[in-house]
Design a protein around this motif. Sequence first.
Motif, PDB file in Angstrom:
ATOM      1  N   ALA A 108       0.890  -0.949  -0.542  1.00 44.08           N
ATOM      2  CA  ALA A 108      -0.050  -0.101  -0.365  1.00 44.08           C
ATOM      3  C   ALA A 108       1.118   1.526  -0.078  1.00 44.08           C
ATOM      4  CB  ALA A 108      -0.522   0.206   1.567  1.00 44.08           C
ATOM      5  N   VAL A 109       1.948   1.199   0.742  1.00 41.72           N
ATOM      6  CA  VAL A 109       2.886   2.286   0.478  1.00 41.72           C
ATOM      7  C   VAL A 109       3.805   2.825  -0.318  1.00 41.72           C
ATOM      8  CG1 VAL A 109       5.193   3.201   2.149  1.00 41.72           C
ATOM      9  CG2 VAL A 109       3.732   2.811   3.152  1.00 41.72           C
ATOM     10  N   ARG A 110       3.691   1.332  -0.718  1.00 41.11           N
ATOM     11  CA  ARG A 110       4.652   1.788  -2.877  1.00 41.11           C
ATOM     12  C   ARG A 110       3.213   2.259  -3.891  1.00 41.11           C
ATOM     13  NH1 ARG A 110       4.580  -1.962  -5.998  1.00 41.11           N
ATOM     14  NH2 ARG A 110       4.062  -4.098  -4.780  1.00 41.11           N
ATOM     15  N   LEU A 111       2.603   1.242  -3.250  1.00 44.05           N
ATOM     16  CA  LEU A 111       1.353   2.026  -4.141  1.00 44.05           C
ATOM     17  C   LEU A 111       1.318   4.059  -4.641  1.00 44.05           C
ATOM     18  CD1 LEU A 111      -1.497  -0.718  -4.602  1.00 44.05           C
ATOM     19  CD2 LEU A 111      -0.096   0.529  -6.000  1.00 44.05           C
ATOM     20  N   MET A 112       0.927   3.820  -2.988  1.00 38.93           N
ATOM     21  CA  MET A 112       0.630   5.420  -2.749  1.00 38.93           C
ATOM     22  C   MET A 112       1.758   6.657  -3.282  1.00 38.93           C
ATOM     23  SD  MET A 112       1.175   7.630   0.628  1.00 38.93           S
ATOM     24  CE  MET A 112       2.826   6.986   0.966  1.00 38.93           C
ATOM     25  N   GLN A 113       3.238   5.309  -3.088  1.00 40.65           N
ATOM     26  CA  GLN A 113       4.702   6.234  -3.887  1.00 40.65           C
ATOM     27  C   GLN A 113       4.346   6.774  -5.259  1.00 40.65           C
ATOM     28  OE1 GLN A 113       7.176   4.361  -1.269  1.00 40.65           O
ATOM     29  NE2 GLN A 113       7.730   6.207   0.273  1.00 40.65           N
ATOM     30  N   THR A 114       3.683   5.240  -5.672  1.00 36.25           N
ATOM     31  CA  THR A 114       3.785   5.605  -7.335  1.00 36.25           C
ATOM     32  C   THR A 114       2.367   6.182  -8.053  1.00 36.25           C
ATOM     33  OG1 THR A 114       2.848   3.278  -6.769  1.00 36.25           O
ATOM     34  CG2 THR A 114       5.448   3.848  -7.534  1.00 36.25           C
ATOM     35  N   GLU A 115       1.636   6.392  -7.383  1.00 36.02           N
ATOM     36  CA  GLU A 115       0.309   5.906  -8.043  1.00 36.02           C
ATOM     37  C   GLU A 115      -0.784   7.323  -7.000  1.00 36.02           C
ATOM     38  OE1 GLU A 115      -2.108   2.701  -8.719  1.00 36.02           O
ATOM     39  OE2 GLU A 115      -0.318   1.976  -9.778  1.00 36.02           O
ATOM     40  N   GLY A 116      -0.228   8.047  -5.617  1.00 36.93           N
ATOM     41  CA  GLY A 116      -1.290   8.774  -4.905  1.00 36.93           C
ATOM     42  C   GLY A 116      -2.249   7.808  -4.387  1.00 36.93           C
ATOM     43  N   LEU A 117      -2.511   8.641  -2.720  1.00 38.26           N
ATOM     44  CA  LEU A 117      -3.228   7.462  -2.298  1.00 38.26           C
ATOM     45  C   LEU A 117      -4.691   8.061  -2.447  1.00 38.26           C
ATOM     46  CD1 LEU A 117      -3.420   6.778   1.037  1.00 38.26           C
ATOM     47  CD2 LEU A 117      -3.980   9.342   1.426  1.00 38.26           C
ATOM     48  N   GLN A 118      -5.383   8.657  -3.474  1.00 36.24           N
ATOM     49  CA  GLN A 118      -6.517   8.012  -4.400  1.00 36.24           C
ATOM     50  C   GLN A 118      -6.542   6.550  -4.442  1.00 36.24           C
ATOM     51  OE1 GLN A 118      -4.619  10.505  -4.986  1.00 36.24           O
ATOM     52  NE2 GLN A 118      -4.237  10.260  -7.271  1.00 36.24           N
ATOM     53  N   ARG A 119      -5.583   6.234  -5.559  1.00 36.98           N
ATOM     54  CA  ARG A 119      -5.382   5.021  -6.429  1.00 36.98           C
ATOM     55  C   ARG A 119      -5.684   4.122  -5.225  1.00 36.98           C
ATOM     56  NH1 ARG A 119      -7.139   3.067 -10.322  1.00 36.98           N
ATOM     57  NH2 ARG A 119      -5.002   2.018 -10.353  1.00 36.98           N
ATOM     58  N   VAL A 120      -4.989   4.140  -3.570  1.00 31.44           N
ATOM     59  CA  VAL A 120      -4.325   2.943  -2.801  1.00 31.44           C
ATOM     60  C   VAL A 120      -6.340   2.718  -1.475  1.00 31.44           C
ATOM     61  CG1 VAL A 120      -3.798   2.391  -0.539  1.00 31.44           C
ATOM     62  CG2 VAL A 120      -2.640   3.672  -2.489  1.00 31.44           C
ATOM     63  N   THR A 121      -7.221   2.030  -3.241  1.00 31.23           N
ATOM     64  CA  THR A 121      -8.434   1.204  -2.528  1.00 31.23           C
ATOM     65  C   THR A 121      -8.423  -0.186  -1.908  1.00 31.23           C
ATOM     66  OG1 THR A 121      -8.721   0.547  -4.471  1.00 31.23           O
ATOM     67  CG2 THR A 121      -9.357   2.703  -3.876  1.00 31.23           C
ATOM     68  N   MET A 122      -9.040  -0.507  -1.677  1.00 30.32           N
ATOM     69  CA  MET A 122      -8.208  -2.394  -1.352  1.00 30.32           C
ATOM     70  C   MET A 122      -9.089  -3.233  -2.755  1.00 30.32           C
ATOM     71  SD  MET A 122      -8.926  -2.799   1.534  1.00 30.32           S
ATOM     72  CE  MET A 122      -9.598  -3.287   2.993  1.00 30.32           C
ATOM     73  N   ARG A 123      -9.530  -2.570  -3.583  1.00 34.55           N
ATOM     74  CA  ARG A 123      -9.537  -3.391  -5.016  1.00 34.55           C
ATOM     75  C   ARG A 123      -8.627  -3.242  -5.605  1.00 34.55           C
ATOM     76  NH1 ARG A 123     -13.598  -5.037  -7.336  1.00 34.55           N
ATOM     77  NH2 ARG A 123     -15.702  -4.197  -6.286  1.00 34.55           N
ATOM     78  N   ARG A 124      -7.652  -2.391  -5.455  1.00 38.57           N
ATOM     79  CA  ARG A 124      -6.674  -1.808  -5.954  1.00 38.57           C
ATOM     80  C   ARG A 124      -5.250  -2.620  -5.900  1.00 38.57           C
ATOM     81  NH1 ARG A 124      -2.923  -2.252  -8.726  1.00 38.57           N
ATOM     82  NH2 ARG A 124      -0.731  -0.243  -9.965  1.00 38.57           N
ATOM     83  N   LEU A 125      -5.422  -3.314  -4.284  1.00 38.56           N
ATOM     84  CA  LEU A 125      -4.364  -3.015  -3.840  1.00 38.56           C
ATOM     85  C   LEU A 125      -4.755  -4.780  -3.577  1.00 38.56           C
ATOM     86  CD1 LEU A 125      -2.172  -2.516  -1.654  1.00 38.56           C
ATOM     87  CD2 LEU A 125      -4.092  -3.288   0.250  1.00 38.56           C
ATOM     88  N   ALA A 126      -5.717  -5.347  -3.689  1.00 39.70           N
ATOM     89  CA  ALA A 126      -6.180  -6.583  -4.021  1.00 39.70           C
ATOM     90  C   ALA A 126      -4.953  -7.221  -5.433  1.00 39.70           C
ATOM     91  CB  ALA A 126      -7.280  -7.105  -4.082  1.00 39.70           C
TER      92      ALA A 126
END
Length: 235
Positions: free
Chosen positions: A29-47
């Motif tokens: 989730a941290v890696r996703l936030m750093q690359t795509e922004g917090l708004q993209r860190v959803t349960m669906r995207r993380l899954a």
Amino acid sequence: MSPRTPAPRSRRERPAKPALTYEGIVHTAVRLMQTEGLQRVTMRRLAQELDTGPASLYVYVANTAELHAAILEKLLGAVDLTQATAAGDWRRRLVAVLDSYTWVLFEQPSLAQSALVARPSGPNYLALVEAILALLHEGGVPDEQAAWAVDVLLLVATATAAEHSARRSADDDAADELSYLTAAIAGVDPVKHPRTSALGTDLVSGAPRERLTWFFHVLINGTLATPRRAGSPDA
């Protein structure tokens, strides 16, 4: 001749997926936030990133808000708490801890706004709270005042970081707004607004970090001097 259809691949031939863990979920989730922004860190995207179904994540994280709180908790490990045990004036050291917390959020603009409602409760957050309480205790702040001061100090730091991140995402608009405000203050009618006219552009002076340091000192001194009962109807 038509091309041959590839034979289906046996599940046994596929590399095994790593087992899900809370630490692994938060790390991703941290890696996703750093690359795509917090708004993209959803349960669906993380899954999707973890090659699993959203339902699997709910075993570890209740919802997106809790996930964002977990990200904040992870990043709070970067806050410099060494000043809590250093030598020197306790106020200066407390400001240094709060300043470090604020700048951790400055580095993650989207997280700063989420932090206004996110409530981490892990070891990094508790270490931050303990450091603040220890410094307030060292300064002779009564315990009941210190207990409420933690909330106020962190709220101001978080709100400042959130405001900074919002302005940084729209630099041109923010610059225009400040320019308009400065011009309005400079041209104010001294008869209608004598105090505003007297102070002039000093109302918007100072670098953000300079003003934030002053804010912290105001809050710290106010905490030391203001009993909790002062604001009650029975005071």
